[in-house]
Scaffold this active site. Structure first.
Site, mmCIF file in Angstrom:
data_model
loop_
_atom_site.group_PDB
_atom_site.id
_atom_site.type_symbol
_atom_site.label_atom_id
_atom_site.label_comp_id
_atom_site.label_asym_id
_atom_site.label_seq_id
_atom_site.Cartn_x
_atom_site.Cartn_y
_atom_site.Cartn_z
ATOM 1 N N GLY A 1 0.723 -0.950 -0.071
ATOM 2 C CA GLY A 1 -0.044 0.174 0.030
ATOM 3 C C GLY A 1 0.911 1.394 -0.080
ATOM 4 N N ASP A 2 1.828 1.176 0.561
ATOM 5 C CA ASP A 2 2.972 2.325 0.799
ATOM 6 C C ASP A 2 3.426 2.540 -0.614
ATOM 7 O OD1 ASP A 2 2.396 2.435 3.608
ATOM 8 O OD2 ASP A 2 3.757 1.013 3.837
#
Length: 302
Positions: free
Chosen positions: A250-251
């Site tokens: 997600g990052d």
């Protein structure tokens, strides 16, 4: 310049233990130490793409210095506030028959430390991007996200927020440039179950009505959707590949979207594609994605 804020960075001690058993001595068969934290992951992926950024946040003790050192090895700049009391945390992530995590506490952050962080944020301008992500440690007020965004608003920098539930909802009135919930987190906000892209989009519109400019919703194997600030909807399937490690995916998506915006002068379709491919490339690797891995997926997806 891109700035990331990680309130409670860590050293992640990642180990493999065959058939872990409590009450006995267990030996590792694999181990790795990485700097950890959502903002730190964003900074590393941005560095892999060739973008300069500065990692902000709080650090303490010898573990804090090691986090800085390892970030430098990834080509990242940092300007952490040195906290007097405590240690930057060590998080143990053990892979065995079951995965187990033990997360440290982190240092005791004082008001004078918070004041130093706000002093650093004075330099931001409308040419800068500020990424705020991750949980808030107990030694910080639960209004930290709001305080920071309200503080930088007069400077008109682009604020990216990757947080869950209450933290996210409280900042929407400040019109963040980008938010990135996943479909499960989005469903929890509205007390619904969201399994498909078609189900997600109406709730992305609700977040936009509440103030968010761009809403990027990750959906793991179901791909992702983007609702841009012009009201245009985008959908992409998940790239095909073997998921090895979803930590940091997600990052990586956030970093890829920011990178895509900068490279294309805010062509959101391109930024969305790069974001999705960045998240997937990290999931398909033991490490965070490289530029080459992402470009390979982008060529396949075009």
């Amino acid at each position: 310049m891109i700035y990331t804020v990680t309130f409670n960075p860590s050293l992640d001690y990642i180990i493999q233990v065959d058939h872990f058993t409590t009450g006995q001595i267990n030996k590792t068969t694999y181990e790795k130490i990485l700097p950890g934290g959502k903002g730190i992951n964003v900074a590393i992926v941005l560095a892999n793409f060739g973008h300069e950024s500065t990692a902000l946040g709080f650090m303490a003790g010898f573990t804090g210095k090691e986090i800085e050192h390892r970030l430098e090895n990834f080509g990242c700049s940092s300007s952490f506030i040195q906290v007097k009391e405590g240690l930057s945390r060590i998080n143990v992530k053990m892979k065995s028959d079951e995965e187990t995590e033990i997360n440290g506490m982190g240092p005791a952050i004082q008001q004078e430390d918070i004041d130093k962080l706000f002093d650093q944020l004075k330099v931001l301008t409308d040419q800068d991007v500020l990424v705020i992500s991750g949980s808030i440690p107990k030694t910080l007020p639960d209004t930290m996200y709001e305080q920071i965004i309200e503080y930088v608003q007069p400077n008109h920098c682009k604020v990216v927020v990757d947080a869950t539930n209450t933290l996210l909802m409280k900042v929407l009135r400040y019109h963040p440039f980008l938010i990135k919930p996943n479909n499960i987190e989005l469903g929890e906000i509205f007390d619904v179950t969201l399994n498909t892209q078609e189900e997600v989009l109406p709730y992305a519109h609700k977040l936009q009505e509440l103030g968010a400019r761009n809403i990027l919703v990750s959906m793991a194997g179901q791909g992702a959707v983007l609702l841009d600030e012009n009201g245009k909807e985008y959908r992409l399937p998940a790239p095909k590949g073997n998921v090895i490690n979803s930590v940091g995916a997600g990052d990586s998506m956030v970093a890829g979207f920011i990178s895509g915006c900068i490279e294309s002068n805010y062509d959101y379709e391109y930024a969305f594609l790069k974001g999705v491919c960045s998240g997937s490339a990290s999931a398909f690797s033991e490490n965070l994605c490289t530029k080459e891995e992402v470009e390979t997926l982008m060529n396949i997806m075009k």
